[in-house]
Design a protein around this motif. Structure first.
Motif, short mmCIF file in Angstrom:
data_model
loop_
_atom_site.label_atom_id
_atom_site.label_comp_id
_atom_site.label_asym_id
_atom_site.label_seq_id
_atom_site.Cartn_x
_atom_site.Cartn_y
_atom_site.Cartn_z
N THR A 13 26.68 -6.26 -15.97
CA THR A 13 27.02 -6.21 -14.52
C THR A 13 26.83 -5.05 -13.82
N GLY A 14 25.44 -5.17 -12.91
CA GLY A 14 24.94 -4.00 -12.29
C GLY A 14 25.85 -3.61 -10.96
N TRP A 15 26.38 -2.52 -10.83
CA TRP A 15 26.91 -2.08 -9.56
C TRP A 15 26.01 -0.96 -8.90
N GLY A 16 26.22 -1.10 -7.43
CA GLY A 16 25.63 0.05 -6.76
C GLY A 16 26.40 0.30 -5.31
N ILE A 17 26.62 1.47 -5.05
CA ILE A 17 26.97 1.84 -3.75
C ILE A 17 25.97 2.46 -2.87
N VAL A 18 25.95 2.12 -1.76
CA VAL A 18 25.03 2.62 -0.57
C VAL A 18 26.18 2.74 0.57
N ASP A 19 25.64 3.91 1.39
CA ASP A 19 26.18 4.04 2.65
C ASP A 19 25.32 3.74 3.82
N ALA A 20 25.48 2.92 4.71
CA ALA A 20 24.44 2.36 5.62
C ALA A 20 25.14 2.92 6.86
N VAL A 21 24.44 3.97 7.66
CA VAL A 21 24.56 4.45 8.96
C VAL A 21 23.53 4.03 9.73
N ASP A 22 23.53 3.35 10.81
CA ASP A 22 22.45 2.86 11.66
C ASP A 22 21.48 2.25 10.93
N ASN A 23 20.15 2.79 10.88
CA ASN A 23 19.13 2.15 9.97
C ASN A 23 18.90 3.05 8.92
N ARG A 24 19.72 4.22 8.56
CA ARG A 24 19.64 4.85 7.43
C ARG A 24 20.63 4.34 6.21
N LEU A 25 20.04 4.48 5.03
CA LEU A 25 20.60 4.23 3.66
C LEU A 25 20.67 5.41 2.77
N ARG A 26 21.93 5.71 2.41
CA ARG A 26 22.12 6.81 1.38
C ARG A 26 22.77 6.13 -0.08
N HIS A 27 22.03 6.78 -0.78
CA HIS A 27 22.48 6.36 -2.29
C HIS A 27 23.89 7.14 -2.77
N VAL A 28 24.95 6.31 -3.20
CA VAL A 28 26.14 7.08 -3.47
C VAL A 28 26.41 7.06 -4.90
N ALA A 29 26.17 5.84 -5.58
CA ALA A 29 26.47 5.74 -7.02
C ALA A 29 25.96 4.53 -7.69
N ASP A 30 25.68 4.25 -8.62
CA ASP A 30 25.23 3.09 -9.39
C ASP A 30 25.74 3.21 -10.93
N GLY A 31 25.77 1.87 -11.49
CA GLY A 31 26.00 1.86 -12.99
C GLY A 31 26.06 0.54 -13.38
#
Length: 166
Positions: A13-31
């Motif tokens: 089971t893949g998981w991923g965390i992103v922060d979405a602010v306005d139209n910008r995305l930022r990678h936080v973590a995944d595994g």
């Protein structure tokens, strides 16, 4: 807005965390969560549950998104995947998160531009859209793609809801 993307599977089971602010995305973590393949089904589901609970506790997402299950030729495999998907939907909902569900073709179209993209194309686009993200496995890349899809579509859903409310 912090989004948890989940690509359900009983083996991986893949998981991923992103922060979405306005139209910008930022990678936080995944595994990837890998329940013990030699354990009974019930124990594997518990391991999946506990691992997702830990991810939510560590990263504190605001919302979650899960890829919908496709039906394959083997009914037993489809049933087992459905059980894993049930856990993947339950855990964030039980944690109070709003959970979006997206078809694999919509996820691929949102990230790559075509609903029939190969896993390699998804991984390449994830690394392009999220600078610094390695997304070492296809399952983690798929989960990040689900989170990105949710980020794109949740804004549209909110605008539609506001328009209807007026």
């Amino acid at each position: 807005m912090r989004i948890l993307g989940l690509d359900p599977g009983l083996r991986n089971t893949g998981w991923g965390i992103v922060d979405a602010v306005d139209n910008r995305l930022r990678h936080v973590a995944d595994g990837v969560i890998r329940p013990a393949t030699d354990a009974p089904l019930a124990e594997r589901l518990v391991q999946l549950h506990d691992a997702i609970v830990a991810v939510i506790a560590e990263y504190g997402p605001d919302e979650a998104a899960v890829e919908e299950t496709f039906v394959n030729m083997n009914p037993a495999s489809t049933l087992k995947l459905g059980q894993a998907r049930g856990v993947v939907l339950l855990v964030p909902a039980k944690a109070g998160l709003k959970v979006g569900e997206y078809a694999a073709t919509l996820v691929k179209q949102s990230v790559v531009g075509t609903g029939r993209a190969a896993k390699e194309q998804v991984g390449m686009m994830i690394r392009t859209l999220l600078p610094g993200c390695l997304a070492a496995t296809p399952d983690a890349a798929d989960a990040l793609a689900v989170a990105i899809c949710h980020a794109h579509h949740r804004g549209t859903q909110q605008r539609l809801a506001q328009a209807v409310a007026r």
